[in-house]
Design a protein around this motif. Structure first.
Motif, PDB file in Angstrom:
ATOM      1  N   TYR A  20      41.216  40.284  38.104  1.00  0.00           N
ATOM      2  CA  TYR A  20      41.470  39.140  38.504  1.00  0.00           C
ATOM      3  C   TYR A  20      40.394  38.157  38.183  1.00  0.00           C
ATOM      4  O   TYR A  20      40.540  36.972  37.681  1.00  0.00           O
ATOM      5  CB  TYR A  20      41.026  39.147  40.111  1.00  0.00           C
ATOM      6  CG  TYR A  20      42.229  39.698  40.966  1.00  0.00           C
ATOM      7  CD1 TYR A  20      43.273  39.275  41.048  1.00  0.00           C
ATOM      8  CD2 TYR A  20      41.970  41.005  41.478  1.00  0.00           C
ATOM      9  CE1 TYR A  20      44.387  39.847  41.593  1.00  0.00           C
ATOM     10  CE2 TYR A  20      42.727  41.912  42.062  1.00  0.00           C
ATOM     11  CZ  TYR A  20      43.978  41.273  42.171  1.00  0.00           C
ATOM     12  OH  TYR A  20      45.091  42.000  42.902  1.00  0.00           O
ATOM     13  N   LEU A  21      39.130  38.619  37.837  1.00  0.00           N
ATOM     14  CA  LEU A  21      37.893  37.659  37.474  1.00  0.00           C
ATOM     15  C   LEU A  21      37.669  36.461  38.212  1.00  0.00           C
ATOM     16  O   LEU A  21      37.543  35.435  37.838  1.00  0.00           O
ATOM     17  CB  LEU A  21      38.056  37.429  35.913  1.00  0.00           C
ATOM     18  CG  LEU A  21      38.116  38.336  35.011  1.00  0.00           C
ATOM     19  CD1 LEU A  21      38.402  37.870  33.394  1.00  0.00           C
ATOM     20  CD2 LEU A  21      36.713  39.307  34.846  1.00  0.00           C
ATOM     21  N   ASP A  22      37.998  36.726  39.529  1.00  0.00           N
ATOM     22  CA  ASP A  22      38.177  35.672  40.466  1.00  0.00           C
ATOM     23  C   ASP A  22      37.789  36.046  41.906  1.00  0.00           C
ATOM     24  O   ASP A  22      37.625  37.410  42.118  1.00  0.00           O
ATOM     25  CB  ASP A  22      39.407  35.081  40.542  1.00  0.00           C
ATOM     26  CG  ASP A  22      39.428  33.783  41.076  1.00  0.00           C
ATOM     27  OD1 ASP A  22      38.532  33.073  41.558  1.00  0.00           O
ATOM     28  OD2 ASP A  22      40.608  32.876  40.582  1.00  0.00           O
ATOM     29  N   MET A  23      37.801  35.268  43.002  1.00  0.00           N
ATOM     30  CA  MET A  23      37.288  35.871  44.280  1.00  0.00           C
ATOM     31  C   MET A  23      38.619  36.421  44.955  1.00  0.00           C
ATOM     32  O   MET A  23      38.968  35.879  46.031  1.00  0.00           O
ATOM     33  CB  MET A  23      36.669  34.581  45.050  1.00  0.00           C
ATOM     34  CG  MET A  23      35.263  34.199  44.516  1.00  0.00           C
ATOM     35  SD  MET A  23      33.860  35.434  45.304  1.00  0.00           S
ATOM     36  CE  MET A  23      34.010  34.701  46.824  1.00  0.00           C
ATOM     37  N   GLU A  27      37.325  44.945  41.202  1.00  0.00           N
ATOM     38  CA  GLU A  27      38.753  44.127  41.195  1.00  0.00           C
ATOM     39  C   GLU A  27      39.546  45.057  42.232  1.00  0.00           C
ATOM     40  O   GLU A  27      40.576  44.473  42.766  1.00  0.00           O
ATOM     41  CB  GLU A  27      39.182  44.207  39.876  1.00  0.00           C
ATOM     42  CG  GLU A  27      38.656  43.637  38.582  1.00  0.00           C
ATOM     43  CD  GLU A  27      38.450  42.096  39.001  1.00  0.00           C
ATOM     44  OE1 GLU A  27      38.654  41.714  39.980  1.00  0.00           O
ATOM     45  OE2 GLU A  27      38.056  41.445  37.963  1.00  0.00           O
ATOM     46  N   THR A  46      31.990  36.851  39.756  1.00  0.00           N
ATOM     47  CA  THR A  46      33.305  37.375  39.607  1.00  0.00           C
ATOM     48  C   THR A  46      33.855  37.287  38.132  1.00  0.00           C
ATOM     49  O   THR A  46      34.848  37.916  37.832  1.00  0.00           O
ATOM     50  CB  THR A  46      34.215  36.423  40.633  1.00  0.00           C
ATOM     51  OG1 THR A  46      34.179  35.148  39.897  1.00  0.00           O
ATOM     52  CG2 THR A  46      33.766  36.576  42.011  1.00  0.00           C
ATOM     53  N   GLY A  47      33.266  36.596  37.433  1.00  0.00           N
ATOM     54  CA  GLY A  47      34.031  36.261  35.958  1.00  0.00           C
ATOM     55  C   GLY A  47      33.460  37.503  34.931  1.00  0.00           C
ATOM     56  O   GLY A  47      33.729  37.416  33.797  1.00  0.00           O
ATOM     57  N   THR A  61      31.089  39.681  44.604  1.00  0.00           N
ATOM     58  CA  THR A  61      30.979  38.330  44.723  1.00  0.00           C
ATOM     59  C   THR A  61      29.810  37.822  43.759  1.00  0.00           C
ATOM     60  O   THR A  61      29.459  36.669  43.829  1.00  0.00           O
ATOM     61  CB  THR A  61      30.863  37.786  46.183  1.00  0.00           C
ATOM     62  OG1 THR A  61      29.527  38.337  46.476  1.00  0.00           O
ATOM     63  CG2 THR A  61      31.759  38.402  47.147  1.00  0.00           C
ATOM     64  N   SER A  99      39.521  28.220  34.722  1.00  0.00           N
ATOM     65  CA  SER A  99      39.143  28.594  36.074  1.00  0.00           C
ATOM     66  C   SER A  99      37.906  28.422  36.437  1.00  0.00           C
ATOM     67  O   SER A  99      37.038  28.221  35.399  1.00  0.00           O
ATOM     68  CB  SER A  99      39.635  30.170  36.278  1.00  0.00           C
ATOM     69  OG  SER A  99      38.774  30.841  35.676  1.00  0.00           O
ATOM     70  N   PRO A 100      37.424  28.456  37.815  1.00  0.00           N
ATOM     71  CA  PRO A 100      36.227  28.318  38.041  1.00  0.00           C
ATOM     72  C   PRO A 100      35.275  29.540  37.555  1.00  0.00           C
ATOM     73  O   PRO A 100      34.146  29.270  37.185  1.00  0.00           O
ATOM     74  CB  PRO A 100      36.105  28.472  39.576  1.00  0.00           C
ATOM     75  CG  PRO A 100      37.298  27.659  40.174  1.00  0.00           C
ATOM     76  CD  PRO A 100      38.401  28.162  38.837  1.00  0.00           C
ATOM     77  N   ALA A 101      35.881  30.631  37.575  1.00  0.00           N
ATOM     78  CA  ALA A 101      35.147  31.915  37.136  1.00  0.00           C
ATOM     79  C   ALA A 101      34.825  31.636  35.534  1.00  0.00           C
ATOM     80  O   ALA A 101      33.595  31.971  34.989  1.00  0.00           O
ATOM     81  CB  ALA A 101      35.826  33.256  37.200  1.00  0.00           C
ATOM     82  N   ASP A 119      32.061  29.135  35.235  1.00  0.00           N
ATOM     83  CA  ASP A 119      30.655  29.825  35.401  1.00  0.00           C
ATOM     84  C   ASP A 119      30.312  30.759  34.101  1.00  0.00           C
ATOM     85  O   ASP A 119      29.097  30.596  33.700  1.00  0.00           O
ATOM     86  CB  ASP A 119      30.937  30.706  36.552  1.00  0.00           C
ATOM     87  CG  ASP A 119      29.847  31.413  36.827  1.00  0.00           C
ATOM     88  OD1 ASP A 119      28.674  30.761  37.176  1.00  0.00           O
ATOM     89  OD2 ASP A 119      29.560  32.776  36.789  1.00  0.00           O
TER      90      ASP A 119
END
Length: 421
Positions: free
Chosen positions: A317-320, A266, A259-260, A256, A68-70, A73
């Motif tokens: 979530y570790l995400d947006m 959360e 997020t990771g 923000t 994932s993007p997170a 990162d």
């Protein structure tokens, strides 16, 4: 040369070398440990181009695996992050040496003078995912506390971790400390993890740092003691007496900034009385920042939210993405956190000190915050130089695990010929 095909034999050899190194480290001087960390920091900076090149291989591997993007990162290193790694090494070097610190001292009527002093744990195994900077943080903290360490980085960070580990070894050489004090498992084979979890003769404690799958596996299967947190299900409660400006600023940063990381918010709990004022402003700001808000109750009336489901509570979530719900009062917020939280980090935003004290007193998370971003849940930000993880258990270490938390203690008893009647 380690035999990579014979994992049990390889890990037994690594463990034996670490145990031997730990004996020398237990009485290594503060000056030598300091020198090793400073030399390692210099080596990391000098090797930054090579580390970035190694990291590019890991990023390609991660993209191939569909991270994932997170997670990407977490994996990525650039010059600024490498500078942060060097600063972390220097910060740990500058920390007081915990080994030998007198924790308590007293005299007894029976003629005994007793000291309780900090002593190294021995050999620490660190199993981690994605973040290659953990190689430096864990190696530095273990060394500072006089421990040998066996590092098993994630398959995604394999090349980056090797490049950073080579710099740590340069530091050990420069300070004339055993090179086996910081070892990196030289294979992606998961069998190495299984071996580490059962190495009771050579590893004194395991520290897993990663996602729920990794930490759960370690906690289920380890025969070696474990310092761990399973998840960072971080809650922020906006009280009816919150300052609007502080609430907006803190929530946006907590969700923000990154997020990771395990300190990312959360779940957002908003006092029912301010749902239509501060609550609306905060939710809209999150949506404008690109956060998907999964809302319940009146919060669903805000344009851009999506309805929350039962699966959104107690989720990392570790995400947006953030879950949000109104609560009747502070006690309802506390009850929600007790039910769905992970005892990692939770925060209250309020100007009411009685509400703050109630929140602090009635919750038992490892870290409780007031009017501060949960992204501060980090050993470096706590003044520990760095941390090897956030422990949510209640035995030995809790919260950020820095050098002092990587020690045990022993009693030194002296007398003048005392005998017991």
């Amino acid at each position: 040369m380690k035999d990579l095909d014979n994992i049990p034999a390889m890990m037994a050899e690594i463990g034996a070398r670490a145990r031997e190194a730990s004996h020398a480290l237990a009485f290594a001087t503060s000056d030598r440990k300091h020198a090793a960390l400073i030399a390692a920091a210099d080596a990391v900076w000098e090797a930054r181009a090579g580390i970035i090149e190694a990291n590019s291989k890991d990023l390609a591997y991660g993209a191939e695996k569909g991270l994932s993007p997170a997670m990407m990162d977490r994996l990525m290193l650039d010059e600024a992050r490498i500078q942060a790694v060097t600063e972390g090494l220097r910060a740990v070097a500058a920390q007081p040496d915990p080994v030998g610190e007198v924790i308590a001292e007293w005299d007894r009527p029976n003629g005994l003078h007793i000291k309780r002093v900090r002593t190294p744990l021995g050999v620490i195994g660190v199993i981690y995912e994605s973040r290659p900077n953990v190689t430096a943080d864990a190696g530095a903290l273990c060394l500072k506390a006089g421990n040998a360490v066996i590092l098993r980085g994630g398959s995604e960070s394999f090349h980056s971790s090797r490049a950073i580990h080579a710099c740590l070894v340069e530091g050990l050489k420069a300070a004339h400390l055993p090179e086996d004090a910081i070892q990196l498992v030289p294979t992606r084979d998961r069998a190495a993890v299984s071996e580490m979890l059962t190495m009771t003769d050579t590893i004194d404690v395991i520290v897993p740092r990663g996602g729920k799958g990794l930490v759960g596996l370690v906690q289920r299967e380890a025969r070696v003691p474990v310092f761990a947190h399973l998840e960072g299900i971080v809650h922020i409660y906006i009280d009816k007496d919150a300052d609007p400006e502080k609430a907006l600023k803190v929530v946006l940063n907590a969700k923000t900034r990154r997020t990771g990381i395990c300190g990312a918010a959360e779940c957002l709990l908003i006092h029912d009385q301010i749902v239509d004022t501060i609550g609306q402003d905060v939710i809209r700001a999150l949506i404008d920042a690109g956060v998907q808000v999964r809302a319940e109750g009146r919060l669903q009336q805000i344009d851009g939210t999506t309805p929350a489901t039962d699966e959104d509570w107690g989720r990392e979530y570790l995400d947006m993405i953030i879950a949000a719900r109104p609560v009747a009062d502070i006690d309802a917020a506390i009850e929600h956190i007790r039910r769905f939280g992970s005892n990692h980090t939770d925060c209250i935003l309020t100007e009411n000190l009685d509400a703050r004290d109630r929140f602090f007193q009635r919750l038992d998370s490892a870290i409780l915050m007031h009017n501060a971003s949960t992204q501060f849940a980090d050993g470096g930000e706590f003044g520990m130089g760095a941390e090897i993880g956030i422990a949510t258990g209640k035995m030995h270490a809790r919260g950020p695990v820095g050098a002092a938390q990587l020690t045990s203690f022993k009693y030194l008893v002296t007398a003048q010929g005392a005998t017991r009647s």
